[in-house]
Motif scaffolding. Structure first.
Motif, PDB file in Angstrom:
ATOM      1  N   PRO A  80       0.864  -1.159  -0.098  1.00 27.00           N
ATOM      2  CA  PRO A  80       0.016   0.083  -0.056  1.00 27.00           C
ATOM      3  C   PRO A  80       0.873   1.243  -0.027  1.00 27.00           C
ATOM      4  CG  PRO A  80      -0.773  -1.519   1.709  1.00 27.00           C
ATOM      5  CD  PRO A  80       0.297  -2.072   1.131  1.00 27.00           C
ATOM      6  N   LEU A  81       0.497   2.211  -0.680  1.00 31.01           N
ATOM      7  CA  LEU A  81       1.159   3.430  -0.885  1.00 31.01           C
ATOM      8  C   LEU A  81       0.618   4.509   0.011  1.00 31.01           C
ATOM      9  CD1 LEU A  81       1.788   3.630  -4.718  1.00 31.01           C
ATOM     10  CD2 LEU A  81       3.190   2.471  -3.016  1.00 31.01           C
ATOM     11  N   SER A  82       1.204   5.674   0.368  1.00 25.10           N
ATOM     12  CA  SER A  82       0.861   6.553   1.206  1.00 25.10           C
ATOM     13  C   SER A  82       1.452   7.926   0.741  1.00 25.10           C
ATOM     14  CB  SER A  82       0.867   6.339   2.627  1.00 25.10           C
ATOM     15  OG  SER A  82       2.247   6.344   3.092  1.00 25.10           O
ATOM     16  N   ALA A  83       1.399   9.222   1.352  1.00 26.55           N
ATOM     17  CA  ALA A  83       1.771  10.435   1.259  1.00 26.55           C
ATOM     18  C   ALA A  83       3.311  10.167   1.522  1.00 26.55           C
ATOM     19  CB  ALA A  83       1.366  11.410   2.226  1.00 26.55           C
ATOM     20  N   ARG A  84       3.704   9.280   2.393  1.00 30.15           N
ATOM     21  CA  ARG A  84       4.971   8.982   2.782  1.00 30.15           C
ATOM     22  C   ARG A  84       5.881   8.435   1.645  1.00 30.15           C
ATOM     23  NH1 ARG A  84       4.849   7.594   9.312  1.00 30.15           N
ATOM     24  NH2 ARG A  84       2.424   8.550   9.432  1.00 30.15           N
ATOM     25  N   THR A  85       5.215   8.011   0.480  1.00 37.11           N
ATOM     26  CA  THR A  85       5.907   7.403  -0.427  1.00 37.11           C
ATOM     27  C   THR A  85       6.470   8.399  -1.325  1.00 37.11           C
ATOM     28  OG1 THR A  85       4.281   5.548  -0.472  1.00 37.11           O
ATOM     29  CG2 THR A  85       5.553   5.809  -2.545  1.00 37.11           C
ATOM     30  N   ASP A  86       5.323   9.406  -1.643  1.00 37.15           N
ATOM     31  CA  ASP A  86       6.243  10.532  -2.182  1.00 37.15           C
ATOM     32  C   ASP A  86       7.299  11.314  -1.533  1.00 37.15           C
ATOM     33  OD1 ASP A  86       4.514  10.216  -4.326  1.00 37.15           O
ATOM     34  OD2 ASP A  86       3.019  11.826  -3.576  1.00 37.15           O
ATOM     35  N   LEU A  87       7.069  11.363  -0.165  1.00 42.02           N
ATOM     36  CA  LEU A  87       8.457  12.054   0.643  1.00 42.02           C
ATOM     37  C   LEU A  87       9.546  11.245   0.337  1.00 42.02           C
ATOM     38  CD1 LEU A  87       6.302  13.031   3.798  1.00 42.02           C
ATOM     39  CD2 LEU A  87       6.761  14.297   1.718  1.00 42.02           C
ATOM     40  N   TRP A  88       9.319   9.712   0.402  1.00 38.90           N
ATOM     41  CA  TRP A  88      10.790   9.103   0.255  1.00 38.90           C
ATOM     42  C   TRP A  88      11.411   9.656  -1.002  1.00 38.90           C
ATOM     43  CZ3 TRP A  88      12.978   4.581   2.310  1.00 38.90           C
ATOM     44  CH2 TRP A  88      14.006   3.905   1.539  1.00 38.90           C
ATOM     45  N   ALA A  89      10.529   9.805  -2.276  1.00 36.76           N
ATOM     46  CA  ALA A  89      11.171  10.302  -3.437  1.00 36.76           C
ATOM     47  C   ALA A  89      11.798  11.687  -3.486  1.00 36.76           C
ATOM     48  CB  ALA A  89      10.140   9.973  -4.642  1.00 36.76           C
ATOM     49  N   LEU A  90      11.018  12.518  -2.494  1.00 39.20           N
ATOM     50  CA  LEU A  90      11.522  13.730  -2.341  1.00 39.20           C
ATOM     51  C   LEU A  90      13.033  13.850  -1.708  1.00 39.20           C
ATOM     52  CD1 LEU A  90      11.223  16.626  -3.036  1.00 39.20           C
ATOM     53  CD2 LEU A  90       9.711  16.895  -1.036  1.00 39.20           C
ATOM     54  N   ALA A  91      12.752  13.068  -0.571  1.00 38.70           N
ATOM     55  CA  ALA A  91      14.181  12.603   0.375  1.00 38.70           C
ATOM     56  C   ALA A  91      15.404  12.266  -0.758  1.00 38.70           C
ATOM     57  CB  ALA A  91      14.037  11.722   1.262  1.00 38.70           C
ATOM     58  N   VAL A  92      14.975  11.411  -1.505  1.00 32.69           N
ATOM     59  CA  VAL A  92      16.051  10.799  -2.674  1.00 32.69           C
ATOM     60  C   VAL A  92      16.885  12.254  -3.564  1.00 32.69           C
ATOM     61  CG1 VAL A  92      16.661   9.084  -4.600  1.00 32.69           C
ATOM     62  CG2 VAL A  92      15.235   8.555  -2.641  1.00 32.69           C
ATOM     63  N   SER A  93      15.632  12.916  -3.963  1.00 28.49           N
ATOM     64  CA  SER A  93      16.178  14.046  -4.622  1.00 28.49           C
ATOM     65  C   SER A  93      17.058  14.949  -3.927  1.00 28.49           C
ATOM     66  CB  SER A  93      14.849  14.700  -5.228  1.00 28.49           C
ATOM     67  OG  SER A  93      13.902  13.852  -5.977  1.00 28.49           O
ATOM     68  N   ALA A  94      16.674  15.191  -2.569  1.00 21.77           N
ATOM     69  CA  ALA A  94      17.485  16.243  -1.916  1.00 21.77           C
ATOM     70  C   ALA A  94      18.600  15.621  -1.619  1.00 21.77           C
ATOM     71  CB  ALA A  94      16.705  16.240  -0.370  1.00 21.77           C
ATOM     72  N   TYR A  95      18.806  14.172  -1.208  1.00 18.60           N
ATOM     73  CA  TYR A  95      20.150  13.661  -1.173  1.00 18.60           C
ATOM     74  C   TYR A  95      20.794  13.842  -2.177  1.00 18.60           C
ATOM     75  CZ  TYR A  95      23.317   9.789   0.250  1.00 18.60           C
ATOM     76  OH  TYR A  95      24.276   8.942   0.915  1.00 18.60           O
ATOM     77  N   ARG A  96      20.337  13.459  -3.449  1.00 24.49           N
ATOM     78  CA  ARG A  96      21.325  13.742  -4.665  1.00 24.49           C
ATOM     79  C   ARG A  96      22.089  15.196  -4.929  1.00 24.49           C
ATOM     80  NH1 ARG A  96      19.094  12.802 -10.854  1.00 24.49           N
ATOM     81  NH2 ARG A  96      20.977  13.959 -11.956  1.00 24.49           N
ATOM     82  N   ALA A  97      20.857  15.942  -4.551  1.00 22.00           N
ATOM     83  CA  ALA A  97      21.204  17.425  -4.639  1.00 22.00           C
ATOM     84  C   ALA A  97      22.425  17.870  -3.574  1.00 22.00           C
ATOM     85  CB  ALA A  97      19.978  18.305  -4.498  1.00 22.00           C
ATOM     86  N   LEU A  98      22.474  17.159  -2.403  1.00 22.95           N
ATOM     87  CA  LEU A  98      23.220  17.665  -1.666  1.00 22.95           C
ATOM     88  C   LEU A  98      24.592  16.958  -1.689  1.00 22.95           C
ATOM     89  CD1 LEU A  98      23.210  19.397   0.867  1.00 22.95           C
ATOM     90  CD2 LEU A  98      22.480  17.715   2.366  1.00 22.95           C
ATOM     91  N   THR A  99      24.849  15.656  -2.253  1.00 24.28           N
ATOM     92  CA  THR A  99      25.742  14.804  -2.406  1.00 24.28           C
ATOM     93  C   THR A  99      26.413  14.610  -3.726  1.00 24.28           C
ATOM     94  OG1 THR A  99      24.805  12.610  -2.460  1.00 24.28           O
ATOM     95  CG2 THR A  99      25.176  13.618  -0.112  1.00 24.28           C
ATOM     96  N   GLY A 100      25.583  14.966  -4.738  1.00 19.05           N
ATOM     97  CA  GLY A 100      25.971  14.670  -6.073  1.00 19.05           C
ATOM     98  C   GLY A 100      25.760  13.038  -6.605  1.00 19.05           C
ATOM     99  N   ARG A 101      25.139  12.319  -5.592  1.00 17.55           N
ATOM    100  CA  ARG A 101      25.050  10.990  -5.915  1.00 17.55           C
ATOM    101  C   ARG A 101      23.750  10.401  -5.536  1.00 17.55           C
ATOM    102  NH1 ARG A 101      27.460   6.246  -2.710  1.00 17.55           N
ATOM    103  NH2 ARG A 101      25.659   5.717  -3.136  1.00 17.55           N
ATOM    104  N   LEU A 102      23.224   9.203  -5.862  1.00 16.30           N
ATOM    105  CA  LEU A 102      21.873   8.537  -5.592  1.00 16.30           C
ATOM    106  C   LEU A 102      22.148   7.660  -4.172  1.00 16.30           C
ATOM    107  CD1 LEU A 102      20.485   7.371  -8.856  1.00 16.30           C
ATOM    108  CD2 LEU A 102      19.435   9.342  -7.539  1.00 16.30           C
ATOM    109  N   PRO A 103      21.427   7.815  -3.319  1.00 13.79           N
ATOM    110  CA  PRO A 103      21.577   7.016  -2.065  1.00 13.79           C
ATOM    111  C   PRO A 103      21.339   5.558  -2.298  1.00 13.79           C
ATOM    112  CG  PRO A 103      19.455   8.103  -2.163  1.00 13.79           C
ATOM    113  CD  PRO A 103      20.306   8.749  -3.292  1.00 13.79           C
TER     114      PRO A 103
END
Length: 736
Positions: free
Chosen positions: A438-461
């Protein structure tokens, strides 16, 4: 019942009895007798006279299906019912399933629009190709890959080259849709080398060109382009133009000049901005308002009702939300298949991060928190985006973020499962998306966190390929990749990447608040991360420093991080004037042996070969604990396959075992550099692997463990590999 009928039945003369019943108007009883006799056409005629339409169609299906050859059954079924009887199709499909006839049920369910049910029925019938086609249609790309791999593995020796090429192309396309172009390339290389029809080899080269271009391997892209040119009647000036043409739906564009193309008599298309799974996006001039807009055209919609629904759901959702953080929609026309939306010339966050670039902490917080608040507006309306990633985060002229491309969003209750709609990009998917939970709003927040991590470190988690295992292991703390970041930043991402959704931030507002509270260090920006004191590799000229050398692995060989793709690679420097060595590397790469270390790119000008990083353990470490005989036999068979194309002797340290399979390392291989020939007798090498894994002790080169498997093991690599596969086959068949 008349005496004549009783006499016929008593003597077992069912056919005359059935005809007699039909003659006197007792059609339902006659249908029963015809059914017992297997005369389905007569059963159908009687049922129709009796007014039992469902039984009539069921009998008609039986008659048609069994009259036709097995390969024509689906066509016969498709013609057996009128197009508007969907309810009847469902009823008949249920009867077919109950009768143990899933192939017929699958066709009926597909005709009735029950795509998920049809996919399951096709799979039950053993038609993996049809099941995979429908799984791809509803977004279950990962399962489509599994089905297509099973279909390819199941092809026997009688399958011709065209059939094998078709299976490899289908699997390659599915892997590309799943975001695995590197895994698609060996399949496409195999098609190119085959004797399949010319048009299939051309398609393989076209797909391969796109894969290498997407991976930004410039030398490999140019090499494939040169091989593709002889297949093209009127080739463009370069491969970029060719790929741009491929991105345009030929049915939509025709041969007209783009400057003369209009949409709805109002929007004059100017240039292609990009293309995705649902359509192409063009910069256009709105002659009614005089402003520039982005026009999205739906591509490839024939028979794709679900795709059309997703396309226009994007417009309805975005227009209804009316949030400043969401791309504005001006007009949507379902009849003509387009959406006119706000044009944002500053591009996307993905453009800002290209080549492994990073953002400063303050800028990352501003952009990502803005997207989080846009998501909060969507979540309040019960809308999940399901495909949050830098490519869908647009920037306006002032640098403010706008979330776009709601084409994958579903209007659903957060309690619904959403099973089967695996539409996001794999590296950004939450664990619950990967396993259809099952999906929830937290599913979108995971993807946004991946985007933030990449923006900060230059790589995917979680760069893959085994994303699920990497998620379980946890992402590297950002401070380990970018010195100067605080432990508060590490704790933020630790919570954002909790595998259990309940342990993450409860909603988008809480996510944004926690992000904005993080301290802002003045760490260096706009450059790929680099380990303290580590040298740079002289990588191919890609417009930015792409490869970050982490440590030396041997003479001229280094472990490095590919900043563009966020994954580990192995670099080998090639000495100048080593043309023969380069030719041998090209030959091994062209062989596409699945158990040799893949060659990702080869740049003679830069003197650099890029290999895939090999997961797993070297054989001496993997063999410390004895393995079951069958597991050891599987690895030994892989080694034999690898030795078909492996030059010279093989050292055990170069055999990497991961997930029960083996791959041989090529980077820095001295025998490849020296041009050594493959060994003629591989039995001592393969026997050593088998014995070592079976007992946990190195027996040295020996044929003994092979002789325990069967008599007279062949000495050549190819024949020995087939011999070992046959030894595995009985148990595999029994297990299935």
């Amino acid at each position: 019942m008349s005496e004549e009928l009783e006499a016929l039945l008593a003597r077992g003369e069912l056919l005359p009895a059935a005809r007699r019943l039909c003659a006197v108007g007792r059609h339902d009883e006659a249908a029963d007798l015809f059914a017992k006799l297997g005369l389905f056409a007569e059963e159908g005629a009687c049922a129709r006279h009796a007014g039992d339409l469902v039984r009539a169609h069921t009998a008609h299906l039986k008659a048609r299906a069994w009259a036709e050859a097995a390969q024509d059954r689906e066509r016969a079924l498709a013609e057996a019912l009128p197009a508007d009887h969907e309810a009847l199709r469902r009823t008949l499909a249920e009867q077919c399933l109950a009768a143990g006839r899933p192939a017929e049920a699958a066709v009926l369910l597909e005709l009735a629009g029950e795509v998920e049910g049809a996919a399951a029925a096709y799979e039950a019938a053993g038609n993996d190709l049809a099941a995979a086609r429908l799984c791809g249609f509803i977004g279950r790309h990962r399962h489509a890959v599994e089905l297509l791999q099973r279909h390819l593995d199941g092809l026997d020796a009688s399958a011709d080259e065209s059939e094998r090429a078709e299976a490899r192309l289908a699997l390659a396309r599915a892997k590309i849709r799943l975001g695995r172009p590197d895994e698609a390339i060996p399949l496409l290389q195999a098609v190119e080398r085959s004797t399949a029809p010319r048009w299939r080899r051309r398609e393989a080269l076209s797909l391969m060109l796109g894969c290498f271009s997407a991976l930004d391997y410039r030398a490999a892209t140019e090499a494939v382009w040169q091989r593709l040119l002889p297949y093209l009647d009127d080739p463009p000036a370069d491969h970029r133009t060719y790929l741009a043409r491929l991105a345009v739906d030929q049915e939509e564009t025709g041969d007209d000049d783009l400057d003369e193309r209009w949409v709805a008599g109002r929007y004059r298309l100017q240039r292609l901005l990009g293309a995705g799974s649902t359509g192409q996006v063009y910069l256009a001039q709105d002659v009614a308002s005089g402003r520039e807009v982005a026009v999205k055209l739906l591509a490839g919609v024939a028979g794709n009702r679900g795709g059309v629904d997703r396309f226009f759901r994007e417009a309805r959702i975005a227009r209804s939300l009316e949030d400043p953080g969401i791309v504005r929609i001006f007009e949507a026309d379902a009849a003509r298949g387009y959406i006119a939306m706000e044009y944002l010339p500053a591009g996307t966050l993905a453009d800002r991060l290209r080549g492994g670039r990073r953002l400063g902490v303050a800028e990352m917080k501003r952009i990502v928190a803005g997207v989080a608040r846009a998501l909060a507006a969507a979540h309040r309306r019960g809308v999940l985006h399901r495909d949050v990633k830098p490519e869908n985060i647009f920037l306006d002229a002032a640098g403010r973020p706008r979330l776009g491309d709601f084409g994958a969003a579903h209007l659903l209750s957060f309690k619904q499962t959403g099973t089967g709609h695996l539409l996001g990009t794999l590296a950004y998917m939450a664990p619950e998306q990967l396993d259809d939970s099952p999906l929830s709003a937290r599913t979108d927040l995971w993807a946004l966190a991946v985007s933030a991590y990449r923006a900060l470190t230059g790589r995917l988690p979680f760069p893959g390929p085994d994303v699920a295992a990497q998620q379980e292991a946890g992402a590297p703390p950002p401070s380990s990749l970018r010195p100067g970041l605080s432990h508060e930043v590490d704790r933020f991402f630790e919570r954002a990447f909790a595998v259990d959704p309940a342990a993450r931030f409860p909603d988008a507002i809480a996510f944004a608040a926690a992000l904005e509270a993080l301290p802002e260090e003045d760490a260096p920006v706009e450059e790929a991360p680099r380990a303290e004191g580590s040298p740079r590799a002289e990588a191919p000229d890609t417009g930015s420093v792409r490869y970050e050398v982490l440590r030396a692995m041997g003479e001229r060989v280094s472990l490095a991080r590919d900043a563009a793709l966020g994954r580990l690679v192995v670099l080998e420097r090639i000495p100048s004037e080593a043309d023969a060595y380069l030719d041998r590397i090209r030959a091994v790469a062209a062989a596409a042996n699945p158990h040799l270390q893949p060659v990702l790119d080869l740049d003679p000008e830069a003197g650099l070969v890029v290999y895939a990083f090999l997961d797993g353990e070297p054989l001496p470490e993997a063999a410390r604990t004895p393995r079951p005989h069958r597991a050891a036999l599987r690895v030994a068979a892989d080694v034999a396959v690898a030795l078909v194309d492996h030059p010279g002797p093989l050292r055990p340290q170069r055999i990497f075992v991961h997930g029960g399979r083996a791959v041989l390392a090529l980077a820095g291989l001295e025998s490849l550099r020296a041009g050594a020939a493959p060994p003629r007798d591989v039995r001592p090498t393969v026997g050593r692997v088998l014995g070592w894994l079976s007992t946990g002790a190195d027996p040295g080169p020996t044929e003994g463990p092979l002789e325990a498997v069967g008599e007279a093991p062949p000495h050549g690599a190819a024949h020995l590999a087939g011999w070992l596969e046959e030894a595995l086959l009985p148990k595999r068949t029994k297990a299935s």
